[in-house]
Design a protein around this motif. Sequence first.
Motif, PDB file in Angstrom:
ATOM      1  N   VAL A  77       0.933  -1.269  -0.031  1.00  0.00           N
ATOM      2  CA  VAL A  77       0.013   0.150   0.061  1.00  0.00           C
ATOM      3  C   VAL A  77       0.957   1.283   0.069  1.00  0.00           C
ATOM      4  CG1 VAL A  77      -1.629   1.404   1.474  1.00  0.00           C
ATOM      5  CG2 VAL A  77      -1.940  -1.057   1.036  1.00  0.00           C
ATOM      6  N   MET A  78       1.746   1.382   0.997  1.00  0.00           N
ATOM      7  CA  MET A  78       2.708   2.382   1.045  1.00  0.00           C
ATOM      8  C   MET A  78       3.471   2.675  -0.635  1.00  0.00           C
ATOM      9  SD  MET A  78       2.827   4.187   3.687  1.00  0.00           S
ATOM     10  CE  MET A  78       4.256   4.932   4.051  1.00  0.00           C
ATOM     11  N   TYR A  79       4.056   1.488  -1.239  1.00  0.00           N
ATOM     12  CA  TYR A  79       4.646   1.727  -2.212  1.00  0.00           C
ATOM     13  C   TYR A  79       3.722   2.242  -3.508  1.00  0.00           C
ATOM     14  CZ  TYR A  79       6.844   0.116  -6.683  1.00  0.00           C
ATOM     15  OH  TYR A  79       7.034   0.056  -7.963  1.00  0.00           O
ATOM     16  N   ARG A  80       2.590   1.523  -3.508  1.00  0.00           N
ATOM     17  CA  ARG A  80       1.512   2.036  -4.399  1.00  0.00           C
ATOM     18  C   ARG A  80       1.148   3.442  -4.225  1.00  0.00           C
ATOM     19  NH1 ARG A  80      -0.886  -2.791  -6.879  1.00  0.00           N
ATOM     20  NH2 ARG A  80       1.006  -3.541  -8.018  1.00  0.00           N
ATOM     21  N   ALA A  81       1.055   3.940  -3.044  1.00  0.00           N
ATOM     22  CA  ALA A  81       0.709   5.312  -2.910  1.00  0.00           C
ATOM     23  C   ALA A  81       1.625   6.163  -3.343  1.00  0.00           C
ATOM     24  CB  ALA A  81       0.437   5.333  -1.323  1.00  0.00           C
ATOM     25  N   LEU A  82       2.876   5.869  -3.455  1.00  0.00           N
ATOM     26  CA  LEU A  82       3.932   6.684  -3.875  1.00  0.00           C
ATOM     27  C   LEU A  82       4.780   6.682  -5.016  1.00  0.00           C
ATOM     28  CD1 LEU A  82       5.415   6.426  -0.115  1.00  0.00           C
ATOM     29  CD2 LEU A  82       4.187   8.486  -1.190  1.00  0.00           C
ATOM     30  N   ASP A  83       4.414   5.262  -5.680  1.00  0.00           N
ATOM     31  CA  ASP A  83       5.155   5.114  -6.960  1.00  0.00           C
ATOM     32  C   ASP A  83       5.138   5.949  -8.250  1.00  0.00           C
ATOM     33  OD1 ASP A  83       3.047   3.812  -7.621  1.00  0.00           O
ATOM     34  OD2 ASP A  83       3.846   1.973  -8.422  1.00  0.00           O
ATOM     35  N   HIS A  84       3.888   6.142  -8.266  1.00  0.00           N
ATOM     36  CA  HIS A  84       3.521   6.893  -9.534  1.00  0.00           C
ATOM     37  C   HIS A  84       3.448   8.383  -9.536  1.00  0.00           C
ATOM     38  CE1 HIS A  84       0.043   6.221  -7.263  1.00  0.00           C
ATOM     39  NE2 HIS A  84      -0.658   7.325  -7.827  1.00  0.00           N
ATOM     40  N   THR A  85       3.625   9.029  -8.725  1.00  0.00           N
ATOM     41  CA  THR A  85       3.054  10.401  -8.307  1.00  0.00           C
ATOM     42  C   THR A  85       4.087  11.456  -8.720  1.00  0.00           C
ATOM     43  OG1 THR A  85       4.075  10.560  -6.174  1.00  0.00           O
ATOM     44  CG2 THR A  85       2.023   9.843  -6.163  1.00  0.00           C
ATOM     45  N   GLY A  86       5.348  11.024  -9.269  1.00  0.00           N
ATOM     46  CA  GLY A  86       6.149  12.097  -9.669  1.00  0.00           C
ATOM     47  C   GLY A  86       6.970  12.942  -8.692  1.00  0.00           C
ATOM     48  N   LEU A  87       6.514  12.438  -7.379  1.00  0.00           N
ATOM     49  CA  LEU A  87       7.126  13.343  -6.229  1.00  0.00           C
ATOM     50  C   LEU A  87       8.423  12.737  -5.498  1.00  0.00           C
ATOM     51  CD1 LEU A  87       3.774  14.091  -4.667  1.00  0.00           C
ATOM     52  CD2 LEU A  87       5.050  15.592  -6.228  1.00  0.00           C
ATOM     53  N   VAL A  88       8.460  11.180  -5.983  1.00  0.00           N
ATOM     54  CA  VAL A  88       9.309  10.646  -4.908  1.00  0.00           C
ATOM     55  C   VAL A  88      10.776  10.193  -5.938  1.00  0.00           C
ATOM     56  CG1 VAL A  88       9.769   8.449  -3.788  1.00  0.00           C
ATOM     57  CG2 VAL A  88       7.655   9.873  -3.616  1.00  0.00           C
ATOM     58  N   ALA A  89      11.996  10.353  -5.504  1.00  0.00           N
ATOM     59  CA  ALA A  89      13.033   9.920  -6.122  1.00  0.00           C
ATOM     60  C   ALA A  89      13.280   8.344  -5.925  1.00  0.00           C
ATOM     61  CB  ALA A  89      14.307  10.766  -5.715  1.00  0.00           C
ATOM     62  N   CYS A  90      13.120   8.069  -4.953  1.00  0.00           N
ATOM     63  CA  CYS A  90      13.373   6.545  -4.621  1.00  0.00           C
ATOM     64  C   CYS A  90      12.837   6.337  -3.222  1.00  0.00           C
ATOM     65  CB  CYS A  90      14.770   6.181  -4.681  1.00  0.00           C
ATOM     66  SG  CYS A  90      15.864   6.705  -3.360  1.00  0.00           S
ATOM     67  N   MET A  91      12.429   4.978  -2.702  1.00  0.00           N
ATOM     68  CA  MET A  91      12.043   4.880  -1.590  1.00  0.00           C
ATOM     69  C   MET A  91      12.786   3.550  -0.958  1.00  0.00           C
ATOM     70  SD  MET A  91       8.030   3.897  -2.168  1.00  0.00           S
ATOM     71  CE  MET A  91       7.536   4.159  -3.976  1.00  0.00           C
ATOM     72  N   ALA A  92      12.793   3.352   0.456  1.00  0.00           N
ATOM     73  CA  ALA A  92      13.367   2.250   1.013  1.00  0.00           C
ATOM     74  C   ALA A  92      12.424   1.685   1.924  1.00  0.00           C
ATOM     75  CB  ALA A  92      14.679   2.722   1.742  1.00  0.00           C
ATOM     76  N   SER A  93      12.087   0.440   2.259  1.00  0.00           N
ATOM     77  CA  SER A  93      11.338   0.034   3.254  1.00  0.00           C
ATOM     78  C   SER A  93      12.076  -0.989   3.856  1.00  0.00           C
ATOM     79  CB  SER A  93       9.919  -0.742   2.323  1.00  0.00           C
ATOM     80  OG  SER A  93       9.313  -1.639   3.364  1.00  0.00           O
ATOM     81  N   GLU A  94      11.560  -1.451   5.334  1.00  0.00           N
ATOM     82  CA  GLU A  94      12.161  -2.241   6.262  1.00  0.00           C
ATOM     83  C   GLU A  94      11.838  -3.654   5.799  1.00  0.00           C
ATOM     84  OE1 GLU A  94      12.321  -2.458  10.968  1.00  0.00           O
ATOM     85  OE2 GLU A  94      10.953  -3.760   9.809  1.00  0.00           O
ATOM     86  N   GLU A  95      10.644  -3.756   4.862  1.00  0.00           N
ATOM     87  CA  GLU A  95      10.628  -5.010   4.232  1.00  0.00           C
ATOM     88  C   GLU A  95      11.162  -5.431   3.004  1.00  0.00           C
ATOM     89  OE1 GLU A  95       7.940  -7.328   5.258  1.00  0.00           O
ATOM     90  OE2 GLU A  95       7.682  -6.218   6.789  1.00  0.00           O
ATOM     91  N   ASN A  96      11.983  -4.603   2.546  1.00  0.00           N
ATOM     92  CA  ASN A  96      12.871  -4.851   1.223  1.00  0.00           C
ATOM     93  C   ASN A  96      14.173  -4.853   1.433  1.00  0.00           C
ATOM     94  OD1 ASN A  96      10.197  -3.605   0.520  1.00  0.00           O
ATOM     95  ND2 ASN A  96      10.854  -4.139  -1.693  1.00  0.00           N
ATOM     96  N   ASP A  97      14.852  -5.788   0.938  1.00  0.00           N
ATOM     97  CA  ASP A  97      16.552  -5.929   1.281  1.00  0.00           C
ATOM     98  C   ASP A  97      17.127  -4.632   0.547  1.00  0.00           C
ATOM     99  OD1 ASP A  97      16.198  -8.261   2.358  1.00  0.00           O
ATOM    100  OD2 ASP A  97      16.655  -9.342   0.667  1.00  0.00           O
ATOM    101  N   ASP A  98      16.814  -4.221  -0.643  1.00  0.00           N
ATOM    102  CA  ASP A  98      17.388  -2.878  -1.373  1.00  0.00           C
ATOM    103  C   ASP A  98      16.438  -1.905  -1.285  1.00  0.00           C
ATOM    104  OD1 ASP A  98      19.669  -4.826  -2.046  1.00  0.00           O
ATOM    105  OD2 ASP A  98      18.549  -5.559  -3.460  1.00  0.00           O
ATOM    106  N   TYR A  99      17.240  -0.642  -1.689  1.00  0.00           N
ATOM    107  CA  TYR A  99      16.267   0.451  -1.792  1.00  0.00           C
ATOM    108  C   TYR A  99      15.227   0.125  -3.159  1.00  0.00           C
ATOM    109  CZ  TYR A  99      18.479   2.491  -6.085  1.00  0.00           C
ATOM    110  OH  TYR A  99      19.097   2.506  -7.406  1.00  0.00           O
ATOM    111  N   ILE A 100      14.254   0.909  -3.280  1.00  0.00           N
ATOM    112  CA  ILE A 100      13.208   0.706  -4.169  1.00  0.00           C
ATOM    113  C   ILE A 100      13.206   1.675  -5.276  1.00  0.00           C
ATOM    114  CG2 ILE A 100      10.760   0.289  -4.588  1.00  0.00           C
ATOM    115  CD1 ILE A 100      10.666  -0.291  -1.449  1.00  0.00           C
ATOM    116  N   PRO A 101      13.731   1.616  -6.449  1.00  0.00           N
ATOM    117  CA  PRO A 101      13.553   2.779  -7.383  1.00  0.00           C
ATOM    118  C   PRO A 101      11.964   3.125  -7.732  1.00  0.00           C
ATOM    119  CG  PRO A 101      14.694   0.869  -8.417  1.00  0.00           C
ATOM    120  CD  PRO A 101      14.147   0.341  -7.106  1.00  0.00           C
TER     121      PRO A 101
END
Length: 333
Positions: A77-101
């Motif tokens: 839900v967090m990823y989907r809320a932020l991935d398409h908005t054009g506001l975010v350069a990248c993300m990182a989540s405690e649930e993912n091993d690597d940063y999320i482009p």
Amino acid sequence: MLESHVVTISRFVVDQECLVPEATGAFTSLLQDIALAAKVIGREVNRAGLVDILGAAGKRNVHGENVQKLDEFANRVMYRALDHTGLVACMASEENDDYIPIPEKFPAGDYVVIFDPLDGSSNIDVNVSIGTIFSIHRKITSGERGTLEDCLQPGSRQVAAGYVLYGSSTMLVYTTGAGVHGFTLDPSIGEFVLSHPQMCFPDPPRRVYSVNEAYFDRWSQGQQRLISHLKNDGRFGSRYIGSFVADFHRTLLQGGIFMYPSDHENPSGKLRLLYEAAPIAMIAEQAGGRATTGLQDLCDVVPESLHQRTPVYVGSADFVTLAEGFLNETSEI
Ligand code: AHM
Ligand code: MG
């Protein structure tokens, strides 16, 4: 017509951004996206007790659909809320091993969002409060899209931080460096409304320490002496939920100190610097409190890796300073 005293989070964030002449509105949208994700996660958290009826996580429900584990759901839900908005350069989540482009098909923006989508998720089964924690930085690298380097910034460079507490009510608490503000979800209108403006640790604080004392024998001598001192003081009580957001929220509202120390088995402690400690540290400092590793302010720690752990001492300033005194007497584990 809205009652005149009701200030929704959308309204509040817009008003705050209007105070900054160079603001573009991007940040307002970002916080609104996070608030929307919080509502969706909160809705599922509130239904968690129905899993036995609707189907346990990891199994198939009565409709034959796979039921996602709640922490995986929250992450999505967090990823989907932020991935398409054009506001975010990248993300990182405690649930993912690597940063999320950000996927190439979407535009990227300037903000780096780091989150723990559902902290304390082991508490779900017993209906104890859990939370989402988020930290926002600006991209510092020059490329179009964010990189690992953009995620590895110290807490002092956060432009905002916050948490959502899924408790007896759902609350969103955040800071942009101009105080800490708390909003409570009004389910009847589906909006977060301003309920706790300008949150500060109370003065005088309630004398409460919060730590998992079962680990006493694994602690350093300094940590053991600190807890013995607080017990012998006679004026301290103890509270420990075992859910960081809930323990911190109580500490913020009532005063006291929350600790998750290092120990023989976990020399860096348990909590993660980027997803848990740094954002809570920014909120604590903005609310007039302190947050340290026991040896150094948490916001000054420069991360070396995404999932780096750190000891945490956070709460009313005087109590954190008191703890540092004991820990610095002897820093050996
Ligand atoms: P998690 O990220 O796996 O949910 O673990 C973090 C949680 C915190 O919410 C809480 O402060 C801590 O673990 C409790 O740990 P312990 O059970 O060792 O006291
Ligand atoms: Mg966590």
